[in-house]
Motif scaffolding. Structure first.
Motif, PDB file in Angstrom:
ATOM      1  N   ASP A 212     -12.197  -3.784  -3.234  1.00  0.00           N
ATOM      2  CA  ASP A 212     -12.445  -2.953  -2.063  1.00  0.00           C
ATOM      3  C   ASP A 212     -11.919  -1.526  -2.260  1.00  0.00           C
ATOM      4  O   ASP A 212     -11.357  -1.203  -3.306  1.00  0.00           O
ATOM      5  CB  ASP A 212     -11.897  -3.608  -0.782  1.00  0.00           C
ATOM      6  CG  ASP A 212     -10.383  -3.689  -0.705  1.00  0.00           C
ATOM      7  OD1 ASP A 212      -9.682  -2.844  -1.298  1.00  0.00           O
ATOM      8  OD2 ASP A 212      -9.881  -4.605  -0.022  1.00  0.00           O
ATOM      9  N   ARG A 213     -12.104  -0.673  -1.269  1.00  0.00           N
ATOM     10  CA  ARG A 213     -11.717   0.746  -1.376  1.00  0.00           C
ATOM     11  C   ARG A 213     -10.219   0.950  -1.558  1.00  0.00           C
ATOM     12  O   ARG A 213      -9.780   2.023  -1.927  1.00  0.00           O
ATOM     13  CB  ARG A 213     -12.211   1.510  -0.150  1.00  0.00           C
ATOM     14  CG  ARG A 213     -11.491   1.122   1.141  1.00  0.00           C
ATOM     15  CD  ARG A 213     -12.108   1.716   2.356  1.00  0.00           C
ATOM     16  NE  ARG A 213     -13.199   0.839   2.758  1.00  0.00           N
ATOM     17  CZ  ARG A 213     -13.816   0.870   3.907  1.00  0.00           C
ATOM     18  NH1 ARG A 213     -13.499   1.775   4.797  1.00  0.00           N
ATOM     19  NH2 ARG A 213     -14.765   0.031   4.188  1.00  0.00           N
ATOM     20  N   TYR A 214      -9.425  -0.096  -1.320  1.00  0.00           N
ATOM     21  CA  TYR A 214      -7.969  -0.016  -1.487  1.00  0.00           C
ATOM     22  C   TYR A 214      -7.516  -0.593  -2.827  1.00  0.00           C
ATOM     23  O   TYR A 214      -6.346  -0.568  -3.151  1.00  0.00           O
ATOM     24  CB  TYR A 214      -7.260  -0.747  -0.335  1.00  0.00           C
ATOM     25  CG  TYR A 214      -7.780  -0.320   1.008  1.00  0.00           C
ATOM     26  CD1 TYR A 214      -7.474   0.934   1.530  1.00  0.00           C
ATOM     27  CD2 TYR A 214      -8.612  -1.152   1.738  1.00  0.00           C
ATOM     28  CE1 TYR A 214      -7.984   1.340   2.756  1.00  0.00           C
ATOM     29  CE2 TYR A 214      -9.116  -0.755   2.968  1.00  0.00           C
ATOM     30  CZ  TYR A 214      -8.804   0.488   3.462  1.00  0.00           C
ATOM     31  OH  TYR A 214      -9.307   0.889   4.671  1.00  0.00           O
TER      32      TYR A 214
ATOM     33  N   CYS B 265       1.725  -7.141   4.838  1.00  0.00           N
ATOM     34  CA  CYS B 265       1.487  -5.880   4.149  1.00  0.00           C
ATOM     35  C   CYS B 265       2.540  -4.862   4.548  1.00  0.00           C
ATOM     36  O   CYS B 265       3.174  -4.984   5.597  1.00  0.00           O
ATOM     37  CB  CYS B 265       0.078  -5.352   4.400  1.00  0.00           C
ATOM     38  SG  CYS B 265      -0.270  -4.872   6.102  1.00  0.00           S
TER      39      CYS B 265
ATOM     40  N   ASP C 161       3.560  -0.372   3.862  1.00  0.00           N
ATOM     41  CA  ASP C 161       3.352   0.926   3.229  1.00  0.00           C
ATOM     42  C   ASP C 161       4.643   1.214   2.486  1.00  0.00           C
ATOM     43  O   ASP C 161       5.696   1.394   3.103  1.00  0.00           O
ATOM     44  CB  ASP C 161       3.092   2.031   4.267  1.00  0.00           C
ATOM     45  CG  ASP C 161       1.660   2.041   4.752  1.00  0.00           C
ATOM     46  OD1 ASP C 161       0.758   1.863   3.904  1.00  0.00           O
ATOM     47  OD2 ASP C 161       1.440   2.220   5.952  1.00  0.00           O
TER      48      ASP C 161
ATOM     49  N   PHE D 153       0.840  -1.188   0.000  1.00  0.00           N
ATOM     50  CA  PHE D 153       0.000   0.000   0.000  1.00  0.00           C
ATOM     51  C   PHE D 153       0.879   1.243   0.000  1.00  0.00           C
ATOM     52  O   PHE D 153       2.091   1.159   0.201  1.00  0.00           O
ATOM     53  CB  PHE D 153      -0.895   0.021   1.249  1.00  0.00           C
ATOM     54  CG  PHE D 153      -1.862  -1.129   1.327  1.00  0.00           C
ATOM     55  CD1 PHE D 153      -3.126  -1.028   0.775  1.00  0.00           C
ATOM     56  CD2 PHE D 153      -1.510  -2.317   1.964  1.00  0.00           C
ATOM     57  CE1 PHE D 153      -4.029  -2.085   0.854  1.00  0.00           C
ATOM     58  CE2 PHE D 153      -2.398  -3.374   2.052  1.00  0.00           C
ATOM     59  CZ  PHE D 153      -3.658  -3.259   1.498  1.00  0.00           C
TER      60      PHE D 153
ATOM     61  N   THR E  81      -0.839  -0.361  -9.124  1.00  0.00           N
ATOM     62  CA  THR E  81      -1.679  -0.637  -7.967  1.00  0.00           C
ATOM     63  C   THR E  81      -2.171  -2.076  -8.079  1.00  0.00           C
ATOM     64  O   THR E  81      -1.650  -2.845  -8.892  1.00  0.00           O
ATOM     65  CB  THR E  81      -2.838   0.381  -7.880  1.00  0.00           C
ATOM     66  OG1 THR E  81      -3.551   0.155  -6.661  1.00  0.00           O
ATOM     67  CG2 THR E  81      -3.784   0.286  -9.052  1.00  0.00           C
TER      68      THR E  81
ATOM     69  N   GLU F 245      -4.796   0.597   7.997  1.00  0.00           N
ATOM     70  CA  GLU F 245      -6.253   0.748   7.852  1.00  0.00           C
ATOM     71  C   GLU F 245      -6.845  -0.470   7.143  1.00  0.00           C
ATOM     72  O   GLU F 245      -7.865  -1.022   7.571  1.00  0.00           O
ATOM     73  CB  GLU F 245      -6.524   2.026   7.055  1.00  0.00           C
ATOM     74  CG  GLU F 245      -7.960   2.375   6.844  1.00  0.00           C
ATOM     75  CD  GLU F 245      -8.121   3.650   6.026  1.00  0.00           C
ATOM     76  OE1 GLU F 245      -8.894   3.616   5.050  1.00  0.00           O
ATOM     77  OE2 GLU F 245      -7.480   4.673   6.353  1.00  0.00           O
ATOM     78  N   ALA F 246      -6.219  -0.899   6.053  1.00  0.00           N
ATOM     79  CA  ALA F 246      -6.713  -2.055   5.303  1.00  0.00           C
ATOM     80  C   ALA F 246      -6.628  -3.329   6.145  1.00  0.00           C
ATOM     81  O   ALA F 246      -7.595  -4.100   6.229  1.00  0.00           O
ATOM     82  CB  ALA F 246      -5.931  -2.218   4.005  1.00  0.00           C
TER      83      ALA F 246
ATOM     84  N   LYS G  81      -1.882   3.195   3.495  1.00  0.00           N
ATOM     85  CA  LYS G  81      -3.172   2.657   3.948  1.00  0.00           C
ATOM     86  C   LYS G  81      -3.073   1.234   4.492  1.00  0.00           C
ATOM     87  O   LYS G  81      -4.089   0.592   4.739  1.00  0.00           O
ATOM     88  CB  LYS G  81      -4.189   2.681   2.799  1.00  0.00           C
ATOM     89  CG  LYS G  81      -4.500   4.053   2.260  1.00  0.00           C
ATOM     90  CD  LYS G  81      -5.373   4.818   3.206  1.00  0.00           C
ATOM     91  CE  LYS G  81      -5.800   6.151   2.598  1.00  0.00           C
ATOM     92  NZ  LYS G  81      -6.653   6.891   3.487  1.00  0.00           N
TER      93      LYS G  81
END
Length: 131
Positions: free
Chosen positions: A120-122, A62, A64, A11, A72, A17-18, A14
């Motif tokens: 999803d939003r990511y 994950c 950042d 990411f 992406t 958050e994810a 995020k």
């Protein structure tokens, strides 16, 4: 040490958050470890250097990324989830689909009783299934 394989998600700011969202969706999920960038390190202070979590027993990692990149997530790679029942399916669809997109709406496509494919939003893609 035996070979270990994990799904790895990168990411840009995020990751925590994810990860928190994903762990909240599926029973038996947990955050295993979190390492964050500190002062003077290449990533933004407090962002995820590397985290490990499990979604219903499936090992995930994950980060950042400290660097901007020109790509992406893509639907060509997705997480396939066999839900225990329709209630779990509906809950996962609602939570993961919020702010995302529907690639295939919930329905009976002949290969399962209920199936949907969402992003999803990511930008992470999920195939949700009730076998």
């Amino acid at each position: 040490m035996p070979v270990q394989i994990a799904t790895f998600l990168m990411f840009e700011g995020k990751a925590e958050e994810a990860m928190t969202l994903y762990v909240s969706v599926f029973a038996g999920s947990q955050v295993i470890s979190v390492e964050k960038y500190g002062p003077g390190e290449p990533g933004a202070e407090g962002s995820i250097k590397v985290a490990e979590f499990a979604l219903a027993g499936h090992r995930m990692k994950c980060i950042d990324s400290p660097m901007k990149h020109g790509f992406t997530f893509t639907p060509s790679v997705s997480l396939f989830v066999d839900c225990a029942d329709e209630a779990e399916f509906d809950r996962a669809f609602a939570t993961l689909g919020e702010g995302g997109g529907v690639l295939m709406p919930p329905g009976n496509y002949g290969f399962s009783r209920k199936f949907a494919w969402i992003s999803d939003r990511y930008g992470v893609s999920w195939q949700l299934n009730v076998p």
